[in-house]
Design a protein around this motif. Structure first.
Motif, PDB file in Angstrom:
ATOM      1  N   PRO A   1       3.711  -4.703  19.881  1.00  0.00           N
ATOM      2  CA  PRO A   1       2.970  -5.941  19.614  1.00  0.00           C
ATOM      3  C   PRO A   1       2.080  -6.312  20.801  1.00  0.00           C
ATOM      4  O   PRO A   1       2.450  -6.106  21.958  1.00  0.00           O
TER       5      PRO A   1
ATOM      6  N   THR B   1       0.947  -8.930  23.167  1.00  0.00           N
ATOM      7  CA  THR B   1       1.482 -10.224  23.603  1.00  0.00           C
ATOM      8  C   THR B   1       0.325 -11.124  24.020  1.00  0.00           C
ATOM      9  O   THR B   1      -0.603 -10.698  24.701  1.00  0.00           O
TER      10      THR B   1
ATOM     11  N   LYS C   1       0.063 -18.558  14.329  1.00  0.00           N
ATOM     12  CA  LYS C   1       1.114 -17.847  13.598  1.00  0.00           C
ATOM     13  C   LYS C   1       0.626 -17.462  12.201  1.00  0.00           C
ATOM     14  O   LYS C   1       0.929 -16.368  11.710  1.00  0.00           O
TER      15      LYS C   1
ATOM     16  N   GLU D   1      -1.650 -14.493  12.655  1.00  0.00           N
ATOM     17  CA  GLU D   1      -0.849 -13.274  12.874  1.00  0.00           C
ATOM     18  C   GLU D   1      -0.343 -12.727  11.541  1.00  0.00           C
ATOM     19  O   GLU D   1      -0.425 -11.513  11.266  1.00  0.00           O
TER      20      GLU D   1
ATOM     21  N   GLU E   1       0.125  -9.051   9.673  1.00  0.00           N
ATOM     22  CA  GLU E   1       1.465  -8.459   9.748  1.00  0.00           C
ATOM     23  C   GLU E   1       2.143  -8.312   8.392  1.00  0.00           C
ATOM     24  O   GLU E   1       2.812  -7.305   8.124  1.00  0.00           O
TER      25      GLU E   1
ATOM     26  N   GLU F   1       5.290  -6.045  13.114  1.00  0.00           N
ATOM     27  CA  GLU F   1       4.926  -7.068  14.102  1.00  0.00           C
ATOM     28  C   GLU F   1       3.813  -6.518  14.990  1.00  0.00           C
ATOM     29  O   GLU F   1       4.001  -5.565  15.734  1.00  0.00           O
TER      30      GLU F   1
ATOM     31  N   ALA G   1       2.749 -11.057  19.386  1.00  0.00           N
ATOM     32  CA  ALA G   1       3.909 -11.855  19.783  1.00  0.00           C
ATOM     33  C   ALA G   1       3.501 -12.772  20.933  1.00  0.00           C
ATOM     34  O   ALA G   1       2.802 -12.351  21.856  1.00  0.00           O
ATOM     35  N   TYR G   2       3.938 -14.027  20.842  1.00  0.00           N
ATOM     36  CA  TYR G   2       3.651 -14.969  21.927  1.00  0.00           C
ATOM     37  C   TYR G   2       4.547 -14.667  23.124  1.00  0.00           C
ATOM     38  O   TYR G   2       5.729 -14.367  22.975  1.00  0.00           O
ATOM     39  N   ALA G   3       3.955 -14.744  24.323  1.00  0.00           N
ATOM     40  CA  ALA G   3       4.723 -14.590  25.561  1.00  0.00           C
ATOM     41  C   ALA G   3       4.009 -15.374  26.658  1.00  0.00           C
ATOM     42  O   ALA G   3       2.778 -15.314  26.757  1.00  0.00           O
TER      43      ALA G   3
END
Length: 318
Positions: free
Chosen positions: A50, A52, A74, A77, A81, A87, A90-92
């Motif tokens: 994914p 990030t 989201k 995304e 997806e 996936e 992804a949030y980080a």
């Protein structure tokens, strides 16, 4: 009395509902390496991990909370997806893709157009309708501006005469009671006329603002419809800036998405999905309804067959 300013300050407000996406800005291409057999292979496999992302600058002038913005992210995304069950984002907090919400003249333009009740469609009928509105408004502006300039010239003469009278009597140690009363009447009349001129200035500024918004809408349609007509000219504007809702950029190891403008949640979600598609490595497709079409003119929030084919081919998904 302060001198009346004769020039008209223009308010440059731009926008249109069917926007052209800018091509993603990318730095140097990812290098190729030779394997032991001397064959070329990429140093990475796209979509295997994914991407990030994290939030960068976030301007609250949009009237949007970070929670609502992340919720739109989201949804964007999920557009990519869900169809492939994979996936991809992804949030980080330390993500390698920074997403910024930047408020500037672009969003101001959209808010202006919304206030005017403008509905711009990407078709010839919409162009013809806007052209008629533009011509009528420009004619009204030209007439009222000419009248305004005549009134300003007359006002300046009366103000100059009043100031000369005041200067004369001041050198005499003051005006007689009758002259003083007359000068006070002149002063009040000039103040009233000054207020009227200030009001007319605001009215003309409003015309300029509306005309410039229409000009940008017309020029967008000229470009997107490939019309063989000259571009329309703005009034008092020298921007030299591109108009993009958002853009994906990568330069070396830095990757970012800047979001500049949207007229509602649906368009924001589509815009985010489009730029996330570029972050995946996807290019524009020819389907006008596709998320990855060059114009953000659709209403669907799902991938078209063209989007899905591009995604599966790029990510090697069966």
């Amino acid at each position: 009395m302060k001198r009346i300013i004769q020039t008209i300050t223009t308010l440059v407000l731009l926008g249109v509902l069917g926007y052209m996406f800018r091509e993603p800005l990318r730095g140097r291409s990812i290098p190729l390496l030779k394997n032991r057999l001397g064959q070329l292979s990429f140093v990475y496999a796209p979509c295997q991990k994914p991407i990030t992302y994290t939030l960068g600058s976030f301007d609250r002038k949009f009237g949007l909370s970070q929670e609502n913005f992340q919720s739109a992210l989201k949804e964007a995304e999920a557009i990519w997806e869900k169809p492939v069950g994979k996936e991809l984002f992804a949030y980080a907090p330390d993500g390698n893709l920074t997403i910024n919400l930047v408020y500037d003249y672009r969003q101001q333009a959209t808010e202006k157009l919304q206030g005017l009740g403008l509905v711009v469609k990407d078709d010839r009928a919409s162009y013809e309708e806007l052209k008629v509105k533009h011509s009528a408004l420009e004619a009204t502006y030209a007439q009222e501006k000419a009248d305004y300039e005549m009134r300003v010239a007359s006002f300046e003469k009366k103000k100059s005469s009043y100031e000369q009278e005041v200067a004369h009597w001041n050198t005499q140690g003051g005006a007689p009671q009758q002259e003083y009363a007359h000068l006070q009447e002149e002063k009040a009349a000039l103040q009233a006329e000054s207020a009227e001129l200030q009001e007319l200035t605001g009215r003309l500024n409003g015309y300029v603002s509306d005309i410039n918004a229409l000009v940008v809408a017309l020029n967008r349609l000229v470009a997107s419809l490939n019309l063989d007509v000259a571009n329309y000219n703005e009034i008092g504007a020298a921007r030299g800036r591109e108009f993009n809702e958002g853009v994906y950029e990568e330069n070396g190891g830095d990757r970012k998405i800047d979001i500049y403008e949207f007229n509602g949640r649906q368009q924001l979600v589509r815009l985010l999905a489009h730029e996330l598609g570029h972050a995946l490595g996807l290019e524009h497709v020819m389907d006008p309804k596709a998320i990855m079409y060059k114009l953000n003119q659709g209403a669907n929030e799902t991938l078209t067959n063209a989007d899905l084919a591009e995604l599966k081919a790029h990510c090697a998904i069966k």
